[in-house]
Design an enzyme around this catalytic site. Structure first.
Site, short mmCIF file in Angstrom:
data_model
loop_
_atom_site.label_atom_id
_atom_site.label_comp_id
_atom_site.label_asym_id
_atom_site.label_seq_id
_atom_site.Cartn_x
_atom_site.Cartn_y
_atom_site.Cartn_z
CG LEU A 103 -1.61 -0.99 1.12
CD1 LEU A 103 -2.62 -1.26 2.47
CD2 LEU A 103 -2.29 -1.74 0.21
N PRO A 104 0.09 2.24 -0.44
CG PRO A 104 -0.57 3.91 -1.57
CD PRO A 104 -0.83 2.60 -0.55
CG ASN A 108 -3.06 4.27 1.56
OD1 ASN A 108 -2.78 4.64 1.27
ND2 ASN A 108 -4.13 4.88 1.69
CB THR A 134 7.48 2.22 1.63
OG1 THR A 134 8.92 1.97 1.23
CG2 THR A 134 9.00 3.42 2.99
CE LYS A 209 11.75 1.69 -0.25
NZ LYS A 209 10.22 2.05 -1.14
CE LYS A 284 5.19 7.11 1.04
NZ LYS A 284 4.86 5.67 1.07
#
EC number: 1.1.1.31
Length: 314
Positions: A103-104, A108, A134, A209, A284
């Protein structure tokens, strides 16, 4: 149960799930011959730019899928290929005890796990839940706590490599969670990536990440500026890229994902910048919290909840 994470109104945030054009269902079915007797179903939630090819690679390795995406059209080719499509993340959890989410944003992910029809509504004890989104490491840690209350296991496993690596099955997974569960996660993640690295406790995968994305953003900006300068000074962009890639300025952004149209094939810049990693998602990735998404939603309830989780400044 999972009320501490539930974000009312977060469903609107799901509109940010990105999707790409997909090949015909017939071609998908052709590459999905499987030995179902030896593989149990895997749940997959989020069939966007990255999730779509990741799910296909699981199919290629013989795993039947239980799938869900907020956009029904995203599921059609999988359904046509014989995969089972359900109507909510909760339904995925009811039918599968191994689930991957892609998911973004943090919002979410929270909705998918803790929403009114989220995974935690029907998750089975002993289930393995792997989030390859991420998101904010703090959100991963909170989700892990709620999952643990239900007798299941949560691991964060964000990816690097982009859409190209997702298609070829060469992603790098950075995994955070209980080390004893890493082998089970690696079995699935190895079907989608060539590197699966254990980073430590829940949240460390996200930490790795975010650091990677910060460096990528810096190198991409530098590559774009250097290429632009060279072009303005009269250099052929392909020649300049060749020189950079045999010199000390070489980096992933210059030799694998060059941002200048016409320099290389198979990258977003060769396709009118379609199908790549959006700048909004990059921004983000290295902010402390998903403030941009929350502000766009303009929901007081969401803001209040994010503040309570400590992921949004007062």
């Amino acid at each position: 149960m999972a009320a501490s994470l539930r974000l009312r109104g977060a469903a609107s945030g799901l509109r940010y799930w990105n999707r790409r054009q997909r090949p015909a269902a017939a071609s998908l079915a052709a590459v999905c011959s499987r030995s179902m007797a030896s593989k149990t179903p895997v749940g997959f939630i989020g069939l966007g730019n990255m999730g779509n090819p990741m799910a296909k690679n699981l199919m290629k390795h013989g795993y039947p899928l239980i799938i869900y995406d907020v956009f029904p059209d995203a599921c059609k080719e999988f359904q046509d290929a014989g995969e089972q499509v359900v109507s909510s993340p909760a339904d995925v959890a009811e039918k599968a005890d191994r689930i991957i989410t892609m998911l973004p944003t943090s919002i979410n992910a929270i909705e998918a796990y803790s929403g009114a029809n989220g995974i935690l509504k029907k998750v089975k004890k002993g289930s393995l839940l792997i989030d390859s989104s991420t998101i904010d490491p703090a959100v991963s840690k909170e989700l892990a706590k709620e999952v643990e209350k239900m007798g299941a296991v949560f691991m964060d496993a964000p990816v690097s490599g982009g859409v190209g690596a997702a298609r070829s099955g060469n992603l790098t997974f950075m995994v955070g969670g209980v080390e004893d569960e890493f082998a089970a996660a690696q079995e699935l993640l190895g079907c989608m990536g060539s590197n699966v690295v254990y980073c430590g406790a829940v949240g460390t995968g996200q930490a790795a990440k975010i650091c990677n994305n910060m460096l990528l953003a810096i190198s991409m900006i530098g590559t774009a500026e250097a290429m632009n300068l060279g072009i303005r000074l009269g250099l052929d962009p392909k020649l300049l890229a060749k020189i950079l890639n045999m010199s000390s300025g070489r980096c992933w952004s210059s030799d694998t994902y060059n941002p200048v149209p016409g320099v290389m094939d198979g990258v977003p810049s060769a396709n009118n910048y379609q199908g790549g990693f959006g700048a909004t998602l990059m921004a983000k990735s290295y902010e402390i919290s998903p403030l941009d998404v929350t502000m766009r939603m303009r929901s007081p309830a969401v803001r209040k909840k994010m503040i309570s989780l400590g992921t949004l400044p007062l």
